[in-house]
Design an enzyme around this catalytic site. Structure first.
Site, PDB file in Angstrom:
ATOM      1  N   ASP A  79      53.139  28.349 -50.542  1.00  0.00           N
ATOM      2  CA  ASP A  79      53.245  26.884 -50.553  1.00  0.00           C
ATOM      3  C   ASP A  79      53.844  26.366 -51.862  1.00  0.00           C
ATOM      4  OD1 ASP A  79      52.264  26.525 -48.046  1.00  0.00           O
ATOM      5  OD2 ASP A  79      50.254  25.909 -48.655  1.00  0.00           O
TER       6      ASP A  79
ATOM      7  N   LYS B 159      55.475  22.056 -48.807  1.00  0.00           N
ATOM      8  CA  LYS B 159      55.502  20.679 -48.310  1.00  0.00           C
ATOM      9  C   LYS B 159      55.434  19.776 -49.523  1.00  0.00           C
ATOM     10  CE  LYS B 159      52.272  22.154 -44.860  1.00  0.00           C
ATOM     11  NZ  LYS B 159      50.830  22.134 -44.701  1.00  0.00           N
TER      12      LYS B 159
ATOM     13  N   MET C  13      45.176  14.222 -54.091  1.00  0.00           N
ATOM     14  CA  MET C  13      46.217  13.467 -53.368  1.00  0.00           C
ATOM     15  C   MET C  13      45.977  11.955 -53.464  1.00  0.00           C
ATOM     16  SD  MET C  13      46.568  15.953 -50.043  1.00  0.00           S
ATOM     17  CE  MET C  13      44.856  16.474 -49.958  1.00  0.00           C
TER      18      MET C  13
HETATM   19  N1  SAH Z   1      43.940  23.614 -51.745  1.00  0.00           N
HETATM   20  C1  SAH Z   1      44.292  22.956 -52.993  1.00  0.00           C
HETATM   21  C2  SAH Z   1      44.515  21.461 -52.828  1.00  0.00           C
HETATM   22  C3  SAH Z   1      45.733  21.114 -51.979  1.00  0.00           C
HETATM   23  S1  SAH Z   1      45.958  19.401 -51.801  1.00  0.00           S
HETATM   24  C4  SAH Z   1      43.192  23.235 -54.029  1.00  0.00           C
HETATM   25  O1  SAH Z   1      42.134  23.754 -53.686  1.00  0.00           O
HETATM   26  O2  SAH Z   1      43.416  22.946 -55.211  1.00  0.00           O
HETATM   27  C5  SAH Z   1      47.168  19.086 -53.027  1.00  0.00           C
HETATM   28  C6  SAH Z   1      46.585  18.235 -54.132  1.00  0.00           C
HETATM   29  O3  SAH Z   1      45.812  19.042 -55.025  1.00  0.00           O
HETATM   30  C7  SAH Z   1      47.608  17.558 -55.025  1.00  0.00           C
HETATM   31  O4  SAH Z   1      48.128  16.383 -54.441  1.00  0.00           O
HETATM   32  C8  SAH Z   1      46.760  17.260 -56.243  1.00  0.00           C
HETATM   33  O5  SAH Z   1      45.917  16.172 -56.019  1.00  0.00           O
HETATM   34  C9  SAH Z   1      45.900  18.505 -56.323  1.00  0.00           C
HETATM   35  N2  SAH Z   1      46.480  19.525 -57.217  1.00  0.00           N
HETATM   36  C10 SAH Z   1      46.814  20.784 -56.894  1.00  0.00           C
HETATM   37  N3  SAH Z   1      47.252  21.453 -57.986  1.00  0.00           N
HETATM   38  C11 SAH Z   1      47.187  20.585 -59.020  1.00  0.00           C
HETATM   39  C12 SAH Z   1      47.474  20.675 -60.410  1.00  0.00           C
HETATM   40  N4  SAH Z   1      47.919  21.795 -60.972  1.00  0.00           N
HETATM   41  N5  SAH Z   1      47.274  19.577 -61.196  1.00  0.00           N
HETATM   42  C13 SAH Z   1      46.802  18.446 -60.647  1.00  0.00           C
HETATM   43  N6  SAH Z   1      46.504  18.298 -59.346  1.00  0.00           N
HETATM   44  C14 SAH Z   1      46.681  19.357 -58.541  1.00  0.00           C
END
Ligand code: SAH
Length: 258
Positions: A34, A56, A170
């Protein structure tokens, strides 16, 4: 051997993947990854592994979820070891469960390898603990993007009066609306809030304010970001460490250039 690993790649810093996740990358015939997965991790793949991007963005879906599900099933049914690499943890706002359901329906053997979710790692790298004996004994992980019809007043009332710390995935686009709703349903407007962009990577930066003031700074906050609401944000003044490490590294670079 037909097998699918649903793997959490961690939040950005490639060293934050688990040992089990790394092994699944090394073993794979095919890796589907992803957008928020650090590409550094792909260097651990076998030289002959096939690597497929399924990324995405909030505006543009390269492959639909249905297409991704079909691809995983197709490759697994060719007898391959498939590693499905997802940002953070596959089961936290990652649609990992939907993929596991499809595998189960197709009788394909699979393993789930949890990852460090952004909601926990990113605040840590910003010096914000989600719990603290003096400030917070509960956390709610929420998403700013909800299915239509779910954004009802009861939901906001429950959140405003519920957990001590709210950790929002998000939420960038919805930030003004979220702050307004939390205040409307009883959260103190002076409650501290932090938005952390690209946490655990060298592009990390943090914007802080209160529920009342953060909206003025919202143009500075871009995706991907984790937003933390609660008294724990104040601890950042004392225990932030990572941005300091990165700045120090960058300033050393500048000095060596001169
Ligand atoms: N499964 C992932 C989340 C996916 S949803 C998890 O457990 O982390 C995607 C959202 O995760 C982004 O829009 C943001 O809000 C957050 N996110 C993921 N990586 C990030 C990062 N390095 N820094 C800040 N927000 C992050």
């Amino acid at each position: 051997m037909r097998k699918v690993y649903l793997v959490g790649a961690g939040p950005g810093d490639p060293d934050l993947i688990t040992v089990k996740g790394l092994k699944a990358i090394q073993e794979a015939d095919i890796i589907l990854y992803d957008r928020l997965v650090n590409k550094e991790l792909l260097k651990n793949a076998r030289p002959d592994a096939k690597i497929v991007y399924c990324g995405k963005t909030p505006e543009h879906h390269t492959l639909s979820q249905e297409m991704i599900n079909k691809l995983i099933v197709k490759y697994a049914n060719q007898g391959k070891v498939v590693t499905r690499l997802k940002g953070g943890d596959p089961f936290i706002f990652g649609r990992g469960a939907e993929e596991a359901e499809v595998l189960s329906e197709n009788n394909i053997p699979f393993e789930i390898v949890p990852g460090i979710t952004a909601g926990s790692a990113v605040p840590s790298y910003a010096g914000i603990p989600l719990t603290h004996r003096d400030y917070s004994s509960s956390v709610a992980f929420i998403t700013g993007v909800k299915k239509q019809g779910e954004d009802v007043d009861e939901y906001w009332e429950y959140l405003a009066k519920g957990a001590d710390t709210i950790c929002i995935y998000m939420g960038v686009k919805q930030l003004p609306n979220i702050c307004e709703k939390l205040i409307q349903f009883g959260k103190d407007p002076d409650t501290p809030i932090a938005a952390i962009h690209c946490g655990t990577t060298e592009n990390q930066y943090t914007i802080t304010g209160t529920l009342l003031t953060i909206t003025e700074k919202s143009s500075l906050i871009t995706n991907p970001a984790i937003i933390v609401v609660g008294e724990v944000v104040r601890l950042r003044d004392k225990i932030q460490w990572f941005e300091w490490v990165v700045n120090k590294k960058n300033s050393t670079k500048q000095v060596s250039l001169v």
